[in-house]
Design a protein around this motif. Sequence first.
Motif, PDB file in Angstrom:
ATOM      1  N   GLU A 271       1.136  -1.470  -0.082  1.00  0.00           N
ATOM      2  CA  GLU A 271       0.100   0.144  -0.159  1.00  0.00           C
ATOM      3  C   GLU A 271       0.420   0.998   0.155  1.00  0.00           C
ATOM      4  O   GLU A 271       0.661   2.094  -0.903  1.00  0.00           O
ATOM      5  CB  GLU A 271      -1.072  -0.402   1.239  1.00  0.00           C
ATOM      6  CG  GLU A 271      -2.260   0.734   1.173  1.00  0.00           C
ATOM      7  CD  GLU A 271      -2.750   1.002   2.043  1.00  0.00           C
ATOM      8  OE1 GLU A 271      -3.450   1.860   2.349  1.00  0.00           O
ATOM      9  OE2 GLU A 271      -2.678  -0.122   3.331  1.00  0.00           O
ATOM     10  N   PHE A 272       1.947   0.887   0.802  1.00  0.00           N
ATOM     11  CA  PHE A 272       2.485   1.961   0.817  1.00  0.00           C
ATOM     12  C   PHE A 272       4.403   2.187  -0.092  1.00  0.00           C
ATOM     13  O   PHE A 272       4.748   0.846   0.047  1.00  0.00           O
ATOM     14  CB  PHE A 272       2.868   2.243   2.563  1.00  0.00           C
ATOM     15  CG  PHE A 272       1.891   2.719   3.299  1.00  0.00           C
ATOM     16  CD1 PHE A 272       0.863   4.037   2.497  1.00  0.00           C
ATOM     17  CD2 PHE A 272       1.578   2.315   3.908  1.00  0.00           C
ATOM     18  CE1 PHE A 272       0.172   3.874   3.706  1.00  0.00           C
ATOM     19  CE2 PHE A 272      -0.007   2.099   4.964  1.00  0.00           C
ATOM     20  CZ  PHE A 272      -0.522   3.108   4.207  1.00  0.00           C
TER      21      PHE A 272
ATOM     22  N   GLU B  91       8.302   5.301  10.172  1.00  0.00           N
ATOM     23  CA  GLU B  91       7.840   6.157  11.321  1.00  0.00           C
ATOM     24  C   GLU B  91       8.766   7.749  11.297  1.00  0.00           C
ATOM     25  O   GLU B  91       7.795   8.846  11.161  1.00  0.00           O
ATOM     26  CB  GLU B  91       8.339   5.925  12.797  1.00  0.00           C
ATOM     27  CG  GLU B  91       7.259   4.261  13.382  1.00  0.00           C
ATOM     28  CD  GLU B  91       6.094   4.815  13.577  1.00  0.00           C
ATOM     29  OE1 GLU B  91       5.610   6.171  13.749  1.00  0.00           O
ATOM     30  OE2 GLU B  91       4.908   4.206  13.093  1.00  0.00           O
TER      31      GLU B  91
ATOM     32  N   SER C   1       3.625   8.206  -0.990  1.00  0.00           N
ATOM     33  CA  SER C   1       2.117   7.897   0.027  1.00  0.00           C
ATOM     34  C   SER C   1       2.846   7.129   1.224  1.00  0.00           C
ATOM     35  O   SER C   1       3.641   5.419   0.626  1.00  0.00           O
ATOM     36  CB  SER C   1       1.356   5.756  -1.010  1.00  0.00           C
ATOM     37  OG  SER C   1       0.253   5.935  -0.417  1.00  0.00           O
ATOM     38  N   SER C   2       2.114   7.200   2.333  1.00  0.00           N
ATOM     39  CA  SER C   2       2.789   6.302   3.448  1.00  0.00           C
ATOM     40  C   SER C   2       1.627   6.307   4.253  1.00  0.00           C
ATOM     41  O   SER C   2       0.752   6.665   4.247  1.00  0.00           O
ATOM     42  CB  SER C   2       3.790   7.557   4.294  1.00  0.00           C
ATOM     43  OG  SER C   2       3.332   8.727   4.839  1.00  0.00           O
ATOM     44  N   ASP C   3       2.408   6.037   5.685  1.00  0.00           N
ATOM     45  CA  ASP C   3       0.606   5.608   6.375  1.00  0.00           C
ATOM     46  C   ASP C   3       0.320   7.361   6.839  1.00  0.00           C
ATOM     47  O   ASP C   3      -0.465   7.264   7.043  1.00  0.00           O
ATOM     48  CB  ASP C   3       0.810   4.298   7.325  1.00  0.00           C
ATOM     49  CG  ASP C   3       2.068   4.648   8.086  1.00  0.00           C
ATOM     50  OD1 ASP C   3       2.901   5.261   8.214  1.00  0.00           O
ATOM     51  OD2 ASP C   3       2.141   4.351   9.278  1.00  0.00           O
ATOM     52  N   GLN C   4       1.310   7.928   7.262  1.00  0.00           N
ATOM     53  CA  GLN C   4       0.721   9.004   7.943  1.00  0.00           C
ATOM     54  C   GLN C   4       0.092  10.088   6.481  1.00  0.00           C
ATOM     55  O   GLN C   4      -0.339  10.937   7.075  1.00  0.00           O
ATOM     56  CB  GLN C   4       2.419  10.011   8.015  1.00  0.00           C
ATOM     57  CG  GLN C   4       2.628   9.808   9.828  1.00  0.00           C
ATOM     58  CD  GLN C   4       3.426   8.854   9.830  1.00  0.00           C
ATOM     59  OE1 GLN C   4       4.285   8.231   8.123  1.00  0.00           O
ATOM     60  NE2 GLN C   4       4.096   8.640  10.494  1.00  0.00           N
TER      61      GLN C   4
ATOM     62  N   LEU D   7      -1.549  10.023   2.980  1.00  0.00           N
ATOM     63  CA  LEU D   7      -1.559   8.688   1.782  1.00  0.00           C
ATOM     64  C   LEU D   7      -1.369   9.297   0.333  1.00  0.00           C
ATOM     65  O   LEU D   7      -1.261   8.454  -0.072  1.00  0.00           O
ATOM     66  CB  LEU D   7      -3.850   8.613   1.915  1.00  0.00           C
ATOM     67  CG  LEU D   7      -3.814   7.701   3.319  1.00  0.00           C
ATOM     68  CD1 LEU D   7      -5.589   7.179   3.588  1.00  0.00           C
ATOM     69  CD2 LEU D   7      -3.323   5.742   2.985  1.00  0.00           C
TER      70      LEU D   7
END
Length: 1213
Positions: free
Chosen positions: A467-468, A487, A741-744, A746
Motif C-alpha cells: 500500500e505504501f 515511522e 504514499s505513507s501511513d501518515q 496517503l
Amino acid sequence: MYLYSLTLQQSTGILCAINGNFSGTKTPEIVVARGKILELLRPESSGKIESVLSTDIFGAIRSLAQFRLTGSQKDYIVVGSDSGRIVILEYNPSRNAFDKIHQETFGKSGCRRIVPGQYLAIDPKGRAVMIGACEKQKLVYVLNRDTAARLTISSPLEAHKSHTIVYSICGVDCGFDNPIFAAIELDYSEADQDSTGQAASDAQKQLTFYELDLGLNHVSRKWSEPVDNGANMLVTVPGGGDGPSGVLVCAENFVIYKNQGHPDIRAVIPRRVDLPADRGVLIVSAATHRQKSLFFFLLQTEYGDIFKVTLEHDNEHVSELKIKYFDTIPVTASMCVLKSGYLFAASEFGNHALYQFQAIGADPDVEASSATLMETEEGFQPVFFQPRGLKNLVRIEQVESLMPIMDMKISNLFEEEAPQIFTLCGRGPRSSLRILRPGLAVSEMAVSQLPGVPSAVWTVKKNVNDEFDAYIVVSFNNATLVLSIGETVEEVSDSGFLDTTPSLAVSLIGDDSLMQVHPSGIRHIREDGRINEWRTPGKRTIVKVGSNRLQVVIALSGGELIYFEVDMTGQLMEVEKHEMSGDVACLDIAPVPEGRQRSRFLAVGSYDNTVRILSLDPDDCMQILSVQSVSSPPESLLFLEVQASVGGEDGADHPASLFLNAGLQNGVLFRTVVDMVTGQLSDSRSRFLGLRPPKLFSVVVGGHTAMLCLSSRPWLGYIHRGRFLLTPLSYETLEYAASFSSDQCLEGVVSVAGNALRVFTIEKLGETFNETAIPLRYTPRKFVLQPKRRLLVIIESDQGAFTAEEREAAKKECFEASGMGENENGNVDQMENGDDDNKDDPLSDEQYGYPKAESDKWVSCIRVLDPRTGNTTCLLELQDSEAAFSVCTVNFHDKEHGTLLAVGTAKGLQFWPKRTIVVGYIHIYRFLEDGKTLELLHKTQVEGVPLALCQFQGRLLAGIGNVLRLYDLGKKRLLRKCENKLFPNTIVSIHTYRDRIYVGDIQESFHFCKYRRDENQLYIFADDCVPRWVTASHHIDFDTVAGTDKFGNVYFVRLSQDVSDEIEEDPTGGKIKWEQGKLNGAPNKVEEIVQFHVGDVVTSMQKASLVPGGGECIIYGTVMGSLGALLAFTSRDDVDFFSHLEMHMRQEHPPLCGRDHMAFRSAYFPVKDVIDGDLCEQFPTLPLDLQQKIADELDRTPGEILKKLEEIRNKIV
C-alpha cells in the motif's frame, strides 16, 4: 462589443440548507441553495465536507424542502424558485446529477408578491406539500405513488385568502390523519381602507390551520386564533404517537406552544445581560432532532445564541416548555442536525461550519420555563444569561465563504506570476481581508534540508501489492541518496542501490524487484538481494530512460534506443535495438493496460521538434506509428491513461482513452489523444504554462492518476466531475517530483527544490482560487492599494456597536463581576477578533458578535495593512459616532506632502424614520514612515455624506449628496474651487479619464461631465435615459463605462463616436447645448451596448488579466461571494460559434428548475451581446448522444466544442 460571461468562483454564501438521505444510502447529506446554485454536500466520517455535485439552475432559489414517501429509503427535494413552477428533484447517484421528477406550472415567473414559491411546507409523512406566496396565494399538491412505485403529483388545491400577508408556514405532524398545514397570517384589508392608520396599528397576527381532506380532495381553514404580533416563525412538533403534535410559534422574546384545543404554553427566551432593554430577541433559525424516544429543538436567536427547547408531555397534553441556553455560534441562515451527530451551520455571513455534538445540553444551565413564567406590571419578567465558550458543540470543519464581498481590487503586489485578488468580506467581527490566488491550495507536510543540490527524486514500493512506498531515492550530480520510509524517514545503505553515481530513473520492475538506471548501465535488484547489472556498450552513456512496470527503453548518446522486457522469471531481457536519426530529447512508455503483458506505445521526443509514437508489439517492434510536429523541442513526455467510467462520481461517461502530454522548451504544454488501436494522434491542445520547460510527472490525487507539470510554477492536470482541469498550485517553483504514499500521508507528493526535500498534499480539488484570510475589526467598506509601497488602506465601519475601548471596559467589568479577576482578561491583541485557538478568552468577538448599541451610534476605523505579513501598521479609530464611507489617494498640485489620503466620513448617520446626518467631513491624512502610518493634516466640514472621492488633475473631486465639487488643498482645510448641483439624487461613484468625469448616481445611472479650466466650470454633456440603481462601476475607455445595478444586472454604456468627436472638437465643448438641455437632462444620451442579468448583486468590478498573456477582462465580485468575469471576443467567428452553441444548449438542456434561460438573463432588460459561458460549460455534462446531436448542428465534433470551451476558459483563468 460581444462579451463571454463566466463564473470563476461559485457563490459561497448559503441562503437555505436541508438535510436527508438523497442518494438512498444511510449517509446523511445536505442540500444547500447558494442563490442560483443548488449543491449537494456530504460530510465524511472524518469531518471533512465533500461537495458531491453543484448545478446552476439559472433562476433564484427561494426555498427548499425535503420529503420521503412512507416506507421509502430516499428523500426527494422540493424547490421553490422564481420560475412560477414547483419542481421536485431526485438525486441520481449513478449519473451524479439531479433528475427532474415533476414540474408543475402555477403562475408567472419572477419573485412576485402573490406568486407562490417563497414558502414551502411538507406534511411530515410526505403526503402533501404546500407552496405559499408572501401574500394571498397558497397551493397544496398531493403526493402519491403509482403502481410502478413512481412519485405522482396531483393538480393544485387552492388555500388562498386575499389581503393576507403570510410570515411562515409549516406542516403539522398529525400521524396518518388528514394533513394539516399551519401559517402565521396578517389580514390587512381593514388597514388598507382606513386612512387614519388606526386599523393598521390594531391589526393582529393569526395562527391558522389548513386541513387537506384527502377524501374530498379539498383544503379548508380549520382553526384560527390570535398570536403575538412579534411572531415570525413556526416549528413543527412531532406527533402521531411520537409526541403531542402542534407547533412552536417563535415570537419576539417568547416561544409559545400552540395546538387546536390546547391552552397556550409560553416561555420567555433568555436574553444577554448586556442587551439594551428596548431590543427584543427574535429566533432566526431552527433545527429539530428526533430519535425514537426523545426529541428536542435547537433555536438560534439573531445574536447567535442557540437554545435547546424541550417539551414535558404525555403524548397528547403538554405540561411544560423549557428553554435552556445551549451554546453560541455565529448567526446562521439555516441549521441542520445530522443523524451522525453533527450540526451543520450555514452562516449568514462569513465561513460556514460543521460542529460535532459533545453533549446534548444535559448539564444545568440558564433555563427559562413556562412553569416559572412571572408576569409583572411591565410585562413578563425576563431571564438573563451570560454567553460562554462552546460546551456542547465543538467545531471540526469550516467551509470558506466570501459572502458578502464588499470591495475588491486586483493587483500583483507580491510579484508572482499571476495577480492576486484582494477582497473585503464579511460583516462586523467576522469580517476579513481575503487574498485570493488563482490555483489549488497546497498543505506542506514536511521540509528537510539535503546535503547538496538534488537533481531528481523518486519513490518506490518493494512489492506491487504494497500500500505504501518503501524508499525515497534522491539523485545528486555525483551520488544517489536512499531514504527508507517508516515511522521516520532515514538514510539507508543496504538497499542494493548504487550510491556512488547519479541516477536517471528508479522504479519497481516486475512484481517485486527494483531497477536503477544510471549513466553507465542498468542495475536490477531482485527481491532476495541478487543484483544483475547491464553495462552500456563501449564508451556510450545512457542519456534518457522511459519505463513502466514491465518494459524499459533507454536512449544512448547518439540516438540508439534499446528495448528491454521483463520475462516470466522476472529477468530483464534485451529485446530490440533501434537507431534514431539524432539525439533523443525525452522518452515515455504508456502504462500497461489491465490484463496485458505489455503496453504497445513508446513516445520519443527529438530535437528536430517532433514527437514520434513507436510500436513495442513483437510483430512490428520499433516501427513508427505516427509523427507529430510541435512548436519547439520537447523536454518531457508523459502518457496519461483515463480509465473508462460510466457515470460514477465524476458525472460524465467517457470511454477509456490515452493522452500524450509533452512539455516543450518554450514553456508550452502540448496535449493530444492517442488512438488505443492504431496509435494515431488527434485532437491536440496546447497551453502556455510558464517561462521554464514543463517537466511532467504522474501523481495520484483523489484516487485517480493526475499529471503534475513543473514549470516556473507547478500545475496539476486532473479530471474533476468529468472535465479535465489544468490548474496552477499555489506553491513555490519545484525542480522534480514523485507521488508519495505513507501511513501518515496517503496521497502526497515528494519534490525537490533548491537543496530541500518537500512533502505536500493537494487539497480541495475543483476550486479555482485558494485564499488567505486576515481578520478585520468592523465591517469593511472600501479600500485603496498603494502599489509602490505595497500596502492597503482599509476603511471599516459598523452601525449600532461600541468602540474597542468601551467593549474592553465592559468585558473587564463583566469578568470582575463573575469573579474571574484580572489575570483572565486575555491580552490586548484580543481587541482584534481573537483567534479560536485563544482558549483563555471566554468571549471571542468573532464567535459572539459585538454587544449592540443605539442605532445612531457608529464605530469606525482606518487601517493600514501590509498584506505580505498580514500586520496592521496603523489603526486609527474615529471618535464620536463618526463613520468612514469613502476613501481615495490623491496627489495635489503642490507636491509638498506627496501622496495624501482622503477619507469621507459622516457623523450620527441614521436611516430611519428618514435619512438624517449631524455633519459630514472630508479628512486629509498624510503618510509617514514610508506609508506605514497616517497623520491627520486637517478635516473639512461638508453638508452631506461624501460617498465618492476621486483625484482629478491635481485636485480632489467629491460627491456630496447630489453635488459634485472640486476641492484644492489649503493649509487649514480644503478649498472649494467649483461645483455642479444638477445631479438627480446622490452621487455614489466618480471615475476620471483625461478631462472627462464619469459620475454614477445612486438611482439614475451615469452622467458624463467635462471640466473647463478656463471658465472653471463643471457641466454634464451626456447622461443615460434608463434609471439604474448603481452599485458598482468601472471606467472602460474614453467613451465607455461599465456599471451594475442593485437588481443584479451588468451593463455597459457608450457615447456614440460622432457625439464624442463633436464634443472634443467643439470650442465650447458642448456647453451651448448643455444650457438648453433635453428631457430634463443632458443634451446627449449614452446608449447601452451590453446588458446581462447576473442574478446576484455585484458590489465591485475591475479590469484585469488573471493569466500571464491572457486577455484583459472585467472581473466582478458579488454579495453572495461569487467572482465572475466578462471577456471581450476578438473574432466574429467565435461570436457566431458560441451564440449558436448557447442557442442549442437552451433548447436541448433547459434549466433544472423550470426558469427559461433567456428570460432569466433578461430578467429586467433584454440580454444584449453577452454569451452565457456558464450554460455553454454545461455541455460536457450532457449525455453523449445529445453532445453529438448539438455538435452535428454546429458542423463540429464534440471534441472540437470541448476544445473551444477550454481555450476560452484558459484566456480568463
